[in-house]
Design a protein around this motif. Structure first.
Motif, PDB file in Angstrom:
ATOM      1  N   TYR A   1       0.835  -1.209   0.000  1.00 52.92           N
ATOM      2  CA  TYR A   1       0.000   0.000   0.000  1.00 52.92           C
ATOM      3  C   TYR A   1       0.868   1.257   0.000  1.00 52.92           C
ATOM      4  O   TYR A   1       0.600   2.213  -0.750  1.00 52.92           O
ATOM      5  CB  TYR A   1      -0.912  -0.016   1.224  1.00 52.92           C
ATOM      6  N   ASN A   2       1.898   1.277   0.814  1.00 51.84           N
ATOM      7  CA  ASN A   2       2.800   2.437   0.856  1.00 51.84           C
ATOM      8  C   ASN A   2       3.528   2.616  -0.467  1.00 51.84           C
ATOM      9  O   ASN A   2       3.753   3.755  -0.914  1.00 51.84           O
ATOM     10  CB  ASN A   2       3.806   2.282   1.997  1.00 51.84           C
ATOM     11  N   GLU A   3       3.899   1.519  -1.105  1.00 50.66           N
ATOM     12  CA  GLU A   3       4.541   1.612  -2.416  1.00 50.66           C
ATOM     13  C   GLU A   3       3.585   2.197  -3.450  1.00 50.66           C
ATOM     14  O   GLU A   3       4.006   2.994  -4.316  1.00 50.66           O
ATOM     15  CB  GLU A   3       5.020   0.226  -2.866  1.00 50.66           C
ATOM     16  N   ALA A   4       2.306   1.810  -3.368  1.00 49.06           N
ATOM     17  CA  ALA A   4       1.315   2.362  -4.297  1.00 49.06           C
ATOM     18  C   ALA A   4       1.135   3.861  -4.072  1.00 49.06           C
ATOM     19  O   ALA A   4       1.037   4.633  -5.038  1.00 49.06           O
ATOM     20  CB  ALA A   4      -0.018   1.637  -4.114  1.00 49.06           C
ATOM     21  N   ILE A   5       1.097   4.292  -2.809  1.00 48.88           N
ATOM     22  CA  ILE A   5       0.970   5.723  -2.502  1.00 48.88           C
ATOM     23  C   ILE A   5       2.187   6.487  -3.022  1.00 48.88           C
ATOM     24  O   ILE A   5       2.059   7.572  -3.625  1.00 48.88           O
ATOM     25  CB  ILE A   5       0.799   5.945  -0.992  1.00 48.88           C
ATOM     26  N   ASN A   6       3.377   5.947  -2.804  1.00 46.37           N
ATOM     27  CA  ASN A   6       4.597   6.602  -3.294  1.00 46.37           C
ATOM     28  C   ASN A   6       4.597   6.712  -4.809  1.00 46.37           C
ATOM     29  O   ASN A   6       5.053   7.723  -5.375  1.00 46.37           O
ATOM     30  CB  ASN A   6       5.834   5.830  -2.821  1.00 46.37           C
ATOM     31  N   TYR A   7       4.077   5.673  -5.477  1.00 41.48           N
ATOM     32  CA  TYR A   7       4.027   5.702  -6.945  1.00 41.48           C
ATOM     33  C   TYR A   7       3.027   6.752  -7.435  1.00 41.48           C
ATOM     34  O   TYR A   7       3.317   7.527  -8.359  1.00 41.48           O
ATOM     35  CB  TYR A   7       3.643   4.323  -7.471  1.00 41.48           C
ATOM     36  N   LEU A   8       1.840   6.793  -6.809  1.00 43.45           N
ATOM     37  CA  LEU A   8       0.834   7.775  -7.218  1.00 43.45           C
ATOM     38  C   LEU A   8       1.320   9.198  -6.973  1.00 43.45           C
ATOM     39  O   LEU A   8       0.966  10.122  -7.723  1.00 43.45           O
ATOM     40  CB  LEU A   8      -0.474   7.535  -6.458  1.00 43.45           C
ATOM     41  N   ALA A   9       2.134   9.400  -5.934  1.00 42.98           N
ATOM     42  CA  ALA A   9       2.651  10.735  -5.629  1.00 42.98           C
ATOM     43  C   ALA A   9       3.621  11.231  -6.699  1.00 42.98           C
ATOM     44  O   ALA A   9       3.888  12.437  -6.784  1.00 42.98           O
ATOM     45  CB  ALA A   9       3.334  10.733  -4.267  1.00 42.98           C
ATOM     46  N   THR A  10       4.156  10.311  -7.519  1.00 39.48           N
ATOM     47  CA  THR A  10       5.065  10.713  -8.597  1.00 39.48           C
ATOM     48  C   THR A  10       4.343  10.940  -9.916  1.00 39.48           C
ATOM     49  O   THR A  10       4.934  11.491 -10.844  1.00 39.48           O
ATOM     50  CB  THR A  10       6.142   9.628  -8.809  1.00 39.48           C
ATOM     51  N   MET A  11       3.078  10.535 -10.004  1.00 39.05           N
ATOM     52  CA  MET A  11       2.319  10.697 -11.244  1.00 39.05           C
ATOM     53  C   MET A  11       1.731  12.109 -11.296  1.00 39.05           C
ATOM     54  O   MET A  11       1.049  12.530 -10.361  1.00 39.05           O
ATOM     55  CB  MET A  11       1.202   9.654 -11.334  1.00 39.05           C
ATOM     56  N   PRO A  12       1.996  12.847 -12.371  1.00 38.29           N
ATOM     57  CA  PRO A  12       1.521  14.244 -12.452  1.00 38.29           C
ATOM     58  C   PRO A  12       0.016  14.396 -12.230  1.00 38.29           C
ATOM     59  O   PRO A  12      -0.418  15.349 -11.567  1.00 38.29           O
ATOM     60  CB  PRO A  12       1.916  14.658 -13.879  1.00 38.29           C
ATOM     61  N   LYS A  13      -0.763  13.467 -12.767  1.00 37.58           N
ATOM     62  CA  LYS A  13      -2.220  13.576 -12.654  1.00 37.58           C
ATOM     63  C   LYS A  13      -2.663  13.648 -11.203  1.00 37.58           C
ATOM     64  O   LYS A  13      -3.437  14.536 -10.808  1.00 37.58           O
ATOM     65  CB  LYS A  13      -2.874  12.376 -13.341  1.00 37.58           C
ATOM     66  N   TYR A  14      -2.179  12.735 -10.376  1.00 41.68           N
ATOM     67  CA  TYR A  14      -2.582  12.687  -8.971  1.00 41.68           C
ATOM     68  C   TYR A  14      -1.829  13.716  -8.131  1.00 41.68           C
ATOM     69  O   TYR A  14      -2.379  14.254  -7.168  1.00 41.68           O
ATOM     70  CB  TYR A  14      -2.361  11.281  -8.411  1.00 41.68           C
ATOM     71  N   ARG A  15      -0.587  13.982  -8.496  1.00 38.60           N
ATOM     72  CA  ARG A  15       0.207  14.922  -7.699  1.00 38.60           C
ATOM     73  C   ARG A  15      -0.343  16.345  -7.815  1.00 38.60           C
ATOM     74  O   ARG A  15      -0.425  17.062  -6.815  1.00 38.60           O
ATOM     75  CB  ARG A  15       1.675  14.877  -8.150  1.00 38.60           C
TER      76      ARG A  15
ATOM     77  N   GLN B   1      -3.439  17.208  -8.539  1.00 40.96           N
ATOM     78  CA  GLN B   1      -4.714  17.268  -7.821  1.00 40.96           C
ATOM     79  C   GLN B   1      -4.485  17.339  -6.311  1.00 40.96           C
ATOM     80  O   GLN B   1      -5.137  18.138  -5.609  1.00 40.96           O
ATOM     81  CB  GLN B   1      -5.566  16.050  -8.163  1.00 40.96           C
ATOM     82  N   ALA B   2      -3.584  16.492  -5.803  1.00 38.51           N
ATOM     83  CA  ALA B   2      -3.320  16.480  -4.361  1.00 38.51           C
ATOM     84  C   ALA B   2      -2.709  17.801  -3.906  1.00 38.51           C
ATOM     85  O   ALA B   2      -3.052  18.317  -2.824  1.00 38.51           O
ATOM     86  CB  ALA B   2      -2.394  15.318  -4.020  1.00 38.51           C
ATOM     87  N   THR B   3      -1.809  18.382  -4.709  1.00 41.36           N
ATOM     88  CA  THR B   3      -1.193  19.661  -4.354  1.00 41.36           C
ATOM     89  C   THR B   3      -2.238  20.774  -4.300  1.00 41.36           C
ATOM     90  O   THR B   3      -2.220  21.620  -3.399  1.00 41.36           O
ATOM     91  CB  THR B   3      -0.096  20.027  -5.364  1.00 41.36           C
ATOM     92  N   GLU B   4      -3.156  20.762  -5.270  1.00 35.87           N
ATOM     93  CA  GLU B   4      -4.206  21.776  -5.294  1.00 35.87           C
ATOM     94  C   GLU B   4      -5.136  21.650  -4.093  1.00 35.87           C
ATOM     95  O   GLU B   4      -5.517  22.654  -3.481  1.00 35.87           O
ATOM     96  CB  GLU B   4      -5.003  21.649  -6.603  1.00 35.87           C
ATOM     97  N   ILE B   5      -5.493  20.426  -3.741  1.00 36.75           N
ATOM     98  CA  ILE B   5      -6.351  20.206  -2.562  1.00 36.75           C
ATOM     99  C   ILE B   5      -5.640  20.654  -1.294  1.00 36.75           C
ATOM    100  O   ILE B   5      -6.240  21.319  -0.427  1.00 36.75           O
ATOM    101  CB  ILE B   5      -6.748  18.714  -2.462  1.00 36.75           C
ATOM    102  N   ALA B   6      -4.362  20.315  -1.161  1.00 34.44           N
ATOM    103  CA  ALA B   6      -3.593  20.719   0.018  1.00 34.44           C
ATOM    104  C   ALA B   6      -3.476  22.238   0.103  1.00 34.44           C
ATOM    105  O   ALA B   6      -3.526  22.822   1.198  1.00 34.44           O
ATOM    106  CB  ALA B   6      -2.208  20.074  -0.014  1.00 34.44           C
ATOM    107  N   ARG B   7      -3.338  22.894  -1.057  1.00 34.00           N
ATOM    108  CA  ARG B   7      -3.239  24.355  -1.062  1.00 34.00           C
ATOM    109  C   ARG B   7      -4.579  24.993  -0.689  1.00 34.00           C
ATOM    110  O   ARG B   7      -4.626  25.987   0.054  1.00 34.00           O
ATOM    111  CB  ARG B   7      -2.787  24.828  -2.445  1.00 34.00           C
TER     112      ARG B   7
END
Length: 251
Positions: free
Chosen positions: A62-76, A78-84
């Motif tokens: 699960y942690n490996e999947a999260i780390n992988y998704l964090a490197t994908m521009p599509k999800y990164r 979106q996550a950066t915008e939500i965090a902002r």
């Protein structure tokens, strides 16, 4: 039978059957030297060990999947915008202006992005978030409950759709489609939403429609393989060379 009586019985048997001396000798010492450990304890320890391995293995995946998704521009992005929008990144920057280095701030921002992905993205299948109820130990403990639940569901299905002839709902249609495709629930959950919607549009819960769909998929796969250069090379090699041939050469 007390140990002394058992030993005496074995001794008398050996005197009556001297030709079986070595057999008696083996059985006697194999019984005396056998570890006196309760089998139930061994099984419990084994199940606990397997359960711990399952949990930590799933958590690592699960942690490996999260780390992988964090490197994908599509999800990164979106996550950066939500965090902002939630002010998480701004608070991290303000808190670290005077006390933390740029590297520490970068690591904190990375953790914030990963936390957003964990909370906003539902990962399914083999990389889903580990749950205690999924490990072997709890599956064994909850087995009677699952069995009763399945029996109740089975009778409900027979009563609702075989006796009362009710129409299938979306959940029941997807269940039948999954059974036609011989897929587990976790495998079916990994499919995209548009794929499941296309299954419903084609009414694949009907056996005839599914057989037609299956035939179309097989034909499409054959066409792709026929056009695939690697598959062409493999067929050419099989035709000319083959996996290996036995020949008989006269000396």
């Amino acid at each position: 039978m007390p140990p002394d009586e058992e030993t005496r019985k074995d001794y008398d048997y050996m005197l009556d059957h001297p030709e079986e001396y070595y057999s008696h000798y083996y059985h006697y010492y194999s019984r005396r030297l056998a570890p006196k450990v309760d089998v139930r304890i061994v099984i419990l320890v084994t199940v606990c060990a397997i359960s711990l391995f399952q949990f930590f293995s799933w958590r690592t995946s699960y942690n490996e999947a999260i780390n992988y998704l964090a490197t994908m521009p599509k999800y990164r992005i979106q996550a950066t915008e939500i965090a902002r929008q939630q002010g998480l990144l701004n608070r991290a920057k303000e808190k670290g202006k005077s006390r933390r280095s740029k590297e520490e701030m970068r690591k904190e921002e990375e953790e914030i992005i990963k936390d957003v992905i964990k909370n906003k993205i539902d990962i399914k299948g083999g990389y889903q978030k580990p749950r205690i109820s999924d490990i072997l130990l709890f599956q064994i403990v909850l087995a009677p409950f699952y069995l009763c639940k399945y029996i109740a569901w089975y009778f409900w299905w027979i009563y609702s759709f075989n006796i009362k002839r009710q129409e299938y709902g979306e959940e029941e249609k997807l269940y039948i489609i999954r059974k036609h495709m011989k897929m587990s629930q976790s495998q079916f959950d990994t499919l995209e939403d548009h794929q499941r919607e296309s299954f419903l549009e084609r009414q694949l819960w009907i056996k005839e429609n599914y057989e037609l769909y299956k035939q179309e998929q097989e034909e499409e796969l054959k066409k792709k393989m026929a056009l695939d250069p690697r598959w062409k090379r493999y067929r050419r090699w099989m035709r000319n060379e083959g996996p290996g041939r036995l020949t008989f050469i006269d000396d």
